[in-house]
Structures are given as structure tokens and as C-alpha cells.
Design a protein around this motif. Structure first.
Motif, PDB file in Angstrom:
ATOM      1  N   TRP A  17      -7.119  -2.157  -4.551  1.00  0.00           N
ATOM      2  CA  TRP A  17      -8.316  -1.751  -3.817  1.00  0.00           C
ATOM      3  C   TRP A  17      -9.113  -2.964  -3.348  1.00  0.00           C
ATOM      4  O   TRP A  17      -9.662  -2.959  -2.248  1.00  0.00           O
ATOM      5  CB  TRP A  17      -9.188  -0.843  -4.685  1.00  0.00           C
ATOM      6  N   THR A  18      -9.149  -3.996  -4.163  1.00  0.00           N
ATOM      7  CA  THR A  18      -9.830  -5.224  -3.767  1.00  0.00           C
ATOM      8  C   THR A  18      -9.175  -5.835  -2.534  1.00  0.00           C
ATOM      9  O   THR A  18      -9.851  -6.289  -1.608  1.00  0.00           O
ATOM     10  CB  THR A  18      -9.845  -6.229  -4.923  1.00  0.00           C
ATOM     11  N   GLU A  19      -7.840  -5.839  -2.504  1.00  0.00           N
ATOM     12  CA  GLU A  19      -7.125  -6.335  -1.321  1.00  0.00           C
ATOM     13  C   GLU A  19      -7.449  -5.497  -0.093  1.00  0.00           C
ATOM     14  O   GLU A  19      -7.607  -6.023   1.014  1.00  0.00           O
ATOM     15  CB  GLU A  19      -5.619  -6.318  -1.577  1.00  0.00           C
ATOM     16  N   LEU A  20      -7.539  -4.177  -0.279  1.00  0.00           N
ATOM     17  CA  LEU A  20      -7.896  -3.294   0.828  1.00  0.00           C
ATOM     18  C   LEU A  20      -9.276  -3.642   1.377  1.00  0.00           C
ATOM     19  O   LEU A  20      -9.463  -3.781   2.600  1.00  0.00           O
ATOM     20  CB  LEU A  20      -7.874  -1.839   0.356  1.00  0.00           C
ATOM     21  N   VAL A  34     -13.939   2.822 -14.676  1.00  0.00           N
ATOM     22  CA  VAL A  34     -13.392   3.974 -13.964  1.00  0.00           C
ATOM     23  C   VAL A  34     -13.303   3.610 -12.486  1.00  0.00           C
ATOM     24  O   VAL A  34     -14.243   3.025 -11.923  1.00  0.00           O
ATOM     25  CB  VAL A  34     -14.281   5.222 -14.122  1.00  0.00           C
ATOM     26  N   ILE A  35     -12.189   3.946 -11.862  1.00  0.00           N
ATOM     27  CA  ILE A  35     -12.078   3.843 -10.407  1.00  0.00           C
ATOM     28  C   ILE A  35     -11.439   5.134  -9.909  1.00  0.00           C
ATOM     29  O   ILE A  35     -10.465   5.623 -10.490  1.00  0.00           O
ATOM     30  CB  ILE A  35     -11.301   2.594  -9.958  1.00  0.00           C
ATOM     31  N   PHE A  36     -12.001   5.675  -8.834  1.00  0.00           N
ATOM     32  CA  PHE A  36     -11.639   7.017  -8.368  1.00  0.00           C
ATOM     33  C   PHE A  36     -11.633   7.025  -6.847  1.00  0.00           C
ATOM     34  O   PHE A  36     -12.541   6.487  -6.210  1.00  0.00           O
ATOM     35  CB  PHE A  36     -12.678   8.015  -8.884  1.00  0.00           C
ATOM     36  N   GLN A  83       0.823  -1.204   0.000  1.00  0.00           N
ATOM     37  CA  GLN A  83       0.000   0.000   0.000  1.00  0.00           C
ATOM     38  C   GLN A  83       0.861   1.260   0.000  1.00  0.00           C
ATOM     39  O   GLN A  83       0.567   2.234  -0.705  1.00  0.00           O
ATOM     40  CB  GLN A  83      -0.912   0.002   1.226  1.00  0.00           C
ATOM     41  N   ALA A  84       1.920   1.257   0.792  1.00  0.00           N
ATOM     42  CA  ALA A  84       2.790   2.429   0.869  1.00  0.00           C
ATOM     43  C   ALA A  84       3.376   2.759  -0.505  1.00  0.00           C
ATOM     44  O   ALA A  84       3.482   3.941  -0.878  1.00  0.00           O
ATOM     45  CB  ALA A  84       3.901   2.193   1.877  1.00  0.00           C
ATOM     46  N   ARG A  85       3.740   1.737  -1.262  1.00  0.00           N
ATOM     47  CA  ARG A  85       4.320   1.980  -2.583  1.00  0.00           C
ATOM     48  C   ARG A  85       3.264   2.428  -3.595  1.00  0.00           C
ATOM     49  O   ARG A  85       3.549   3.231  -4.493  1.00  0.00           O
ATOM     50  CB  ARG A  85       5.034   0.722  -3.077  1.00  0.00           C
ATOM     51  N   VAL A  86       2.043   1.934  -3.455  1.00  0.00           N
ATOM     52  CA  VAL A  86       0.959   2.368  -4.340  1.00  0.00           C
ATOM     53  C   VAL A  86       0.751   3.876  -4.229  1.00  0.00           C
ATOM     54  O   VAL A  86       0.555   4.578  -5.225  1.00  0.00           O
ATOM     55  CB  VAL A  86      -0.351   1.620  -4.007  1.00  0.00           C
ATOM     56  N   HIS A  87       0.817   4.392  -3.014  1.00  0.00           N
ATOM     57  CA  HIS A  87       0.543   5.809  -2.767  1.00  0.00           C
ATOM     58  C   HIS A  87       1.796   6.681  -2.757  1.00  0.00           C
ATOM     59  O   HIS A  87       1.696   7.897  -2.577  1.00  0.00           O
ATOM     60  CB  HIS A  87      -0.156   5.970  -1.415  1.00  0.00           C
ATOM     61  N   ALA A 119      -5.936  -1.489 -13.815  1.00  0.00           N
ATOM     62  CA  ALA A 119      -6.048  -2.884 -13.377  1.00  0.00           C
ATOM     63  C   ALA A 119      -5.267  -3.114 -12.088  1.00  0.00           C
ATOM     64  O   ALA A 119      -5.750  -3.800 -11.176  1.00  0.00           O
ATOM     65  CB  ALA A 119      -5.544  -3.811 -14.478  1.00  0.00           C
ATOM     66  N   ALA A 120      -4.081  -2.526 -11.991  1.00  0.00           N
ATOM     67  CA  ALA A 120      -3.268  -2.696 -10.790  1.00  0.00           C
ATOM     68  C   ALA A 120      -3.935  -2.052  -9.582  1.00  0.00           C
ATOM     69  O   ALA A 120      -3.916  -2.613  -8.473  1.00  0.00           O
ATOM     70  CB  ALA A 120      -1.877  -2.097 -11.005  1.00  0.00           C
TER      71      ALA A 120
END
Length: 278
Positions: free
Chosen positions: A226-229, A265-267, A29-33, A220-221
Motif C-alpha cells: 500500500w505504501t508503494e501504491l 489494522v489496515i483495511f 499489484q496483480a499478484r497481491v489481489h 506487513a506485506a
């Protein structure tokens, strides 16, 4: 952070849990953000900073990379998270660049005017007294010290195509966190809370993940992330009777549909704040 007494200021439960899998997710998560969160952060003039709610040390690793001149004092209330952080950060700890303490954010074990800067990320959603924690951060900052905060604003989540099970799950996720005396919308109040804690020169930015047909691979990534979250909260929500196994299954299926939809779309947005202590 786990279940603590009300005097600690923490919420009455931690929706994500403390499994190794959940701890591993926090590093991802830290790397995603990372790019969005850390681009506005400038600790170049700081010799020592305090990271409050440092968890497993996922953000700490990024701070070390970006500000190699800075010593970091980490503090977290959870023994489980502190243990994992000390393992993950064992090399910089040996080098004297990092210290990791277990302590209550409302009663920090540090003297007044001790730090040049402070960093808080994804903490205040999990506490009952955010202003008290921010005031304690101000106490230990030197005059002119800067604090950076990133906090959730979960009302901003949106997906297309319409995904009713996902939205149902997300509502229950947030409502359950609220029932535990956390606040999944704390980002919207962050400027007010910083001012109430005595900070000055408060500024905020709305940071956003927005993925559509312009960036299908990133979309997609991010859907996978987000699904894992969402699934990280599923055991707690199932145990509390907030969702059913069918809702969890349907939500997972909707995520797969979302990944393959030609116009998906994901936001999601959250709030970044900067303030100064005087």
C-alpha cells in the motif's frame, strides 16, 4: 493511460505515471489481489475474451494461467503500456493465445457479437465516460456473454494507529484524481453503470483486504504494497502542489510505525461485479 482528448473518454491525466518502476509495480499489484479478484471469475466456458484497459498485461498473465483454453484480446489506450505488455506476453502472443491492440475503449475496433466474455480491472476510475465504455463492451459481447469488473471504492481505506499524514495524502490523492475527471469511488456506482449500459443479471460483491493481529506477516506485506501504491502518486501530487515533501516523508514514517505497531489494522475494500449481455 496518459493525457488524451476528451473524446477518448479518458481522464485528463494518469496519476501513477508510466515509469518502468510504476509498470513493475503493476505486476506485483496483480499478484497481491489475485486470489480475491479471480476466485469469483469463471471464464471456463469462454473461447475468447476481451480485456479492456489491459495495461502492461499483469492481469492477462493470470487470466492465461487460470483459463488456458481461452484466447485473450487485450486493448489499452496507452502506447507505453501496450509496448510493455507485448514484451511481457511475447511467448503467448507467439503461441496465438493473446493479441494486444492500442485503441480507445469508447471506440473498440471489433465487430458486434465478437467475444464470449470481457474483463475490466482498475480502469473505470481513470475515465470520464464509464457507461460509454461499458456499453461498448456490451456491443462486442455475444448474447449471453459475461463481463467481470473490479473497481476501486477508495472511501473504504482505514488504518490504525491513527496516521494523519497518510490520511491527508490519501485525501489529496483521491481529490486530485477527481479533479482530473476520474472517479476514485466508481466501484460504489458500478451496478448502476452496468445497468445503464444495458447489461442484465448484475450482481456485486464487496471484496476486502483486512489485516490485523491474526495475520502479522500478511499485514506487513500489505502495508509495504500500500505504501508503494501511495508513493506511486507522489510525483504527480508534488508537481500539482497537492502535497509537500514533508507530508510524503511523514506518510512513509507512519507506514513504518504501522508495520511495528502491536495492534495495527489496515483495511481496504473494492467492488467486484458480474453481468450478462443480451
Amino acid at each position: 493511460m496518459g493525457k488524451k482528448s476528451k473524446s477518448s473518454g479518458l481522464a485528463e491525466g494518469y496519476i501513477h505515471g508510466f515509469t518502468k518502476g510504476e509498470q513493475d509495480r503493476l505486476y506485483s499489484q496483480a499478484r497481491v489481489h489475485e486470489e480475491a479478484i479471480f476466485t469469483p471469475v469463471d471464464f471456463r466456458g469462454c473461447k475468447n475474451i476481451l480485456e479492456i484497459g489491459s495495461g502492461v498485461g499483469a492481469q492477462t498473465q493470470i487470466l492465461l494461467e487460470r483459463f488456458p483454453q481461452t484466447q485473450i484480446q487485450c486493448v489499452d489506450a496507452s502506447k507505453d503500456q501496450v509496448t510493455r505488455a507485448r514484451e511481457a506476453l511475447k511467448i503467448p502472443i507467439k503461441q496465438g493465445r493473446v493479441k494486444v491492440d492500442q485503441a480507445d475503449a469508447l471506440h473498440l475496433p471489433y465487430r458486434d457479437n465478437s467475444f464470449d466474455g470481457a474483463f475490466i480491472c482498475w480502469l473505470l476510475e481513470h475515465v470520464q465516460n464509464p457507461v460509454g465504455i461499458l456499453a461498448e463492451a456490451k456491443r462486442v459481447l455475444k448474447s449471453g456473454g459475461v463481463i467481470y469488473c473490479n473497481e476501486v471504492f477508495n472511501a473504504t481505506f482505514y488504518v490504525h494507529p491513527y496516521s494523519p499524514a497518510t490520511l491527508k495524502f490519501w485525501f489529496e490523492f483521491n481529490d486530485y484524481q477527481w479533479s482530473l475527471k476520474g472517479d476514485p469511488f466508481v466501484g460504489g456506482k458500478l451496478a448502476n453503470y452496468l445497468m445503464a449500459a444495458g447489461f442484465q443479471n448484475v450482481t456485486t460483491k464487496v471484496l476486502t483486504h483486512q489485516y490485523d493481529n491474526r495475520s502479522p506477516k500478511k499485514r506487513a506485506a500489505f502495508i509495504d504494497y500500500w505504501t508503494e501504491l501511495l508513493l506511486s502518486g507522489a510525483p504527480s501530487l508534488l508537481k500539482a502542489g497537492r502535497v509537500t515533501p514533508a507530508i510524503v516523508r511523514e506518510m512513509t514514517e507512519e507506514a513504518e510505525t504501522l508495520k511495528s505497531a502491536p495492534d495495527a489494522v489496515i483495511f481496504y475494500s473494492w467492488i467486484h461485479a458480474r453481468a450478462e449481455a443480451y
